[in-house]
Design a protein around this motif. Structure first.
Motif, short mmCIF file in Angstrom:
data_model
loop_
_atom_site.label_atom_id
_atom_site.label_comp_id
_atom_site.label_asym_id
_atom_site.label_seq_id
_atom_site.Cartn_x
_atom_site.Cartn_y
_atom_site.Cartn_z
N THR A 196 0.90 -1.11 0.07
CA THR A 196 0.01 -0.03 -0.06
C THR A 196 0.86 1.22 -0.02
O THR A 196 0.40 2.39 -0.11
CB THR A 196 -0.94 0.01 1.22
N GLY A 197 2.27 0.89 -0.17
CA GLY A 197 3.16 2.37 -0.12
C GLY A 197 2.98 2.97 1.39
O GLY A 197 3.35 4.39 1.60
N SER A 198 2.88 2.44 2.36
CA SER A 198 2.58 2.85 3.83
C SER A 198 3.76 3.05 4.55
O SER A 198 3.82 3.85 5.43
CB SER A 198 1.52 2.19 4.63
N GLY A 199 4.96 2.45 4.02
CA GLY A 199 6.01 2.06 4.98
C GLY A 199 7.11 3.62 5.09
O GLY A 199 7.46 3.34 6.20
N LEU A 200 6.76 4.29 4.31
CA LEU A 200 7.51 5.38 4.50
C LEU A 200 6.83 6.76 5.04
O LEU A 200 7.16 7.87 5.28
CB LEU A 200 8.05 6.21 3.11
N SER A 201 5.54 6.31 5.64
CA SER A 201 4.60 7.58 5.80
C SER A 201 5.09 8.27 7.41
O SER A 201 4.89 9.31 7.76
CB SER A 201 3.28 7.35 6.26
N LEU A 233 6.26 16.51 7.38
CA LEU A 233 7.48 15.84 7.15
C LEU A 233 7.17 14.85 5.84
O LEU A 233 8.15 14.81 5.07
CB LEU A 233 7.73 14.92 8.26
N TYR A 234 6.14 14.18 5.75
CA TYR A 234 6.07 13.26 4.42
C TYR A 234 5.87 14.09 3.23
O TYR A 234 6.55 13.50 2.27
CB TYR A 234 4.68 12.49 4.90
N GLN A 235 5.56 15.26 3.12
CA GLN A 235 5.46 15.90 1.94
C GLN A 235 6.80 16.24 1.50
O GLN A 235 6.82 16.81 0.33
CB GLN A 235 4.67 17.19 2.19
N GLY A 236 7.76 16.11 2.26
CA GLY A 236 9.03 16.58 1.90
C GLY A 236 9.74 15.67 1.30
O GLY A 236 11.22 15.63 0.79
N ILE A 237 9.38 14.34 1.22
CA ILE A 237 10.15 13.23 0.42
C ILE A 237 9.60 12.96 -0.81
O ILE A 237 8.45 13.06 -1.24
CB ILE A 237 9.99 11.85 1.36
N ALA A 247 14.68 4.27 5.98
CA ALA A 247 15.69 5.44 5.43
C ALA A 247 16.05 5.42 3.99
O ALA A 247 16.22 6.43 3.53
CB ALA A 247 16.77 5.54 6.35
N SER A 248 16.09 4.19 3.58
CA SER A 248 16.38 4.06 2.24
C SER A 248 15.67 4.81 1.24
O SER A 248 15.98 5.14 -0.16
CB SER A 248 16.89 2.75 1.61
N GLY A 249 14.28 4.80 1.60
CA GLY A 249 13.29 5.39 0.52
C GLY A 249 13.16 6.76 0.75
O GLY A 249 12.40 7.56 0.08
N PHE A 250 14.10 7.45 1.52
CA PHE A 250 13.99 8.81 1.54
C PHE A 250 15.09 9.73 0.74
O PHE A 250 15.11 10.96 0.55
CB PHE A 250 14.52 9.41 3.01
N ARG A 251 15.82 8.96 -0.19
CA ARG A 251 16.62 9.35 -1.20
C ARG A 251 16.07 10.08 -2.27
O ARG A 251 14.77 9.96 -2.41
CB ARG A 251 17.52 8.19 -1.81
N PRO A 252 16.58 11.32 -2.74
CA PRO A 252 16.11 12.34 -3.46
C PRO A 252 15.38 11.48 -4.88
O PRO A 252 14.59 12.14 -5.27
CB PRO A 252 17.37 13.02 -4.07
N ASP A 253 16.07 10.38 -5.09
CA ASP A 253 15.49 9.95 -6.46
C ASP A 253 14.74 8.48 -6.26
O ASP A 253 14.54 7.74 -7.36
CB ASP A 253 16.73 9.20 -7.48
N SER A 254 14.10 8.20 -4.98
CA SER A 254 13.33 7.09 -4.40
C SER A 254 11.95 7.42 -4.27
O SER A 254 11.67 8.40 -3.58
CB SER A 254 14.20 6.42 -3.67
N THR A 255 11.17 6.48 -4.54
CA THR A 255 9.95 6.59 -4.12
C THR A 255 9.64 4.97 -3.12
O THR A 255 8.61 4.91 -2.89
CB THR A 255 8.84 6.40 -5.18
N ALA A 256 10.74 4.11 -3.06
CA ALA A 256 10.51 2.99 -2.39
C ALA A 256 11.90 2.72 -1.55
O ALA A 256 12.99 3.31 -2.00
CB ALA A 256 10.10 1.76 -3.28
N VAL A 257 11.87 1.67 -0.79
CA VAL A 257 12.80 1.23 0.08
C VAL A 257 13.67 0.44 -1.08
O VAL A 257 13.55 -0.04 -1.87
CB VAL A 257 12.68 0.63 1.31
#
Length: 371
Positions: free
Chosen positions: A55-60, A85-89, A165-175
């Motif tokens: 569901t793409g919830s893991g980075l919320s 915070l979430y809007q920044g990723i 944390a690996s999902g917070f990279r500038p070019d990433s939408t997932a871990v």
């Protein structure tokens, strides 16, 4: 006056009987049930992990707070803070831009439940350890082992954050898939270790197997089968991490090919196994098929061998479990990975592994060197 003990006193005497390691039979049942409850919670955790991923919830949840994180946002201002915070990723900007606070709350709650469940497992483990140790129902060796499990559980939480944390990279939408597999692998390692411990507490002595030579053959095949189950789950983790299940949604061929085009397009060659979508999905299919065939051979060998009733039941159950799991995998693929199917498929992989561990435990008496 008769010295014959009454049935009640005889039962009490049996309950109080100690095995060679000093644990009373009654305590064994209670401790084993408690450890099995943790295994069930681990299955729930694996299911929740699959749902959060799909569901793409893991980075919320953008912060890792092992203690204070148990309290969710309670005011509108706190919710706005978490949403900001979430809007920044990148995931929000690329996938969820404009879905609003209500949409954010839906994915937040699933990830919060996932983390809360992990904390409940820690409380269950530590609380049960303290309770049974106070009652002197545990041996020193078992206390040490359970403390190691608690430490590994804490490490699993840290690995979970390392993955997120690996999902917070500038070019990433997932871990990152590698970190996802590491997180899943640690969960399964804990699951197997606690399950084996629970079974050993409940059944401290190996059963006497009527046909030792046949039991050893069955156990050899079972070793290979369990190794393949583990490899297939790892391949499934990379399939999930690379979203490879959303393409090539035909079976048994992959868009008309036995081996998909572009299998070896990445260099070095081994990198295809973890990052190249056609190769990742093909490897998972191939391993699943070889695993099913190997378990089939194990079941046929075990059924032809004179084993104990419990060992025969465990081997037969393993056969049914792999059929269910294979069918779940094909269903998930053909339906293009709906959340419910993907979650059940991931969870039942752990159940299949658990059934295999149970079967292996029933065949302990066939280990080399035992008479």
């Amino acid at each position: 006056m008769s010295n014959t003990p009454s049935p009640a006193s005889a039962s009490s005497s049996i309950d109080a009987t100690q095995a060679g390691d000093g644990m009373r039979l009654r305590d064994r049942r209670h401790v084993s049930n408690w450890l099995l409850s943790i295994c069930v919670m681990l299955l729930g955790m694996i299911a929740l992990g699959g749902a959060t991923r799909l569901t793409g919830s893991g980075l919320s949840i953008m912060e890792w707070r092992p203690l204070t994180g148990i309290i969710p946002p309670l005011t509108h201002a706190q919710w706005e803070h978490e949403f900001a915070l979430y809007q920044g990723i990148p995931q929000y900007k690329i996938l969820h831009d404009g879905f609003g606070l209500a949409g954010f709350q839906q994915i937040f709650w699933l990830e919060w439940i996932h983390r809360f469940w992990g904390r409940l497992m820690g409380i269950n483990l530590l609380g049960g350890l303290a309770f049974f140790a106070f009652r002197k129902a545990l041996t020193r060796g078992l206390v040490i082992r359970l403390l190691v499990f608690f430490v590994l559980g804490g490490l699993q939480g840290a690995i979970g954050w390392f993955m997120v944390a690996s999902g917070f990279r500038p070019d990433s939408t997932a871990v990152e898939p590698v970190r996802l597999v590491l997180h899943l692998g640690m969960a399964l390692l804990l699951y197997v270790a606690i399950l084996w411990t629970a079974l050993s507490v409940r059944f401290p002595e190996p059963e006497v197997l009527p046909d030792m030579a046949g039991a050893r053959r069955t156990r050899t095949f079972l070793h290979a089968a369990l190794g393949l189950v583990g490899l297939t789950i790892v391949a499934g983790g990379f399939t999930a991490g690379t979203h490879a299940g959303f393409v090539f949604n035909t079976f048994p061929l992959m868009d008309g090919h036995l081996i998909p085009e572009g299998y070896a397009k990445l260099s070095p060659f081994w990198y295809n196994w973890i990052a190249n979508i056609p190769a990742v999905q093909f490897d998972h299919r191939l391993l699943a098929t070889v695993t099913a065939l190997t378990i089939g051979l194990t079941v046929l060998t075990g059924m032809k061998t004179k084993l104990t009733t419990r060992a025969h039941a465990a081997v037969a159950l393993l056969g049914w479990a792999v059929l269910i799991q294979y069918a779940l995998g094909v269903t998930t693929l053909l339906l293009v990975v709906p959340v419910w199917a993907g979650t059940i498929h991931q969870t039942f992989a752990a159940i299949l592994l658990g059934v295999g561990v149970f079967a292996m435990h029933t065949l302990r008496g066939a280990r080399r060197g035992r008479s």
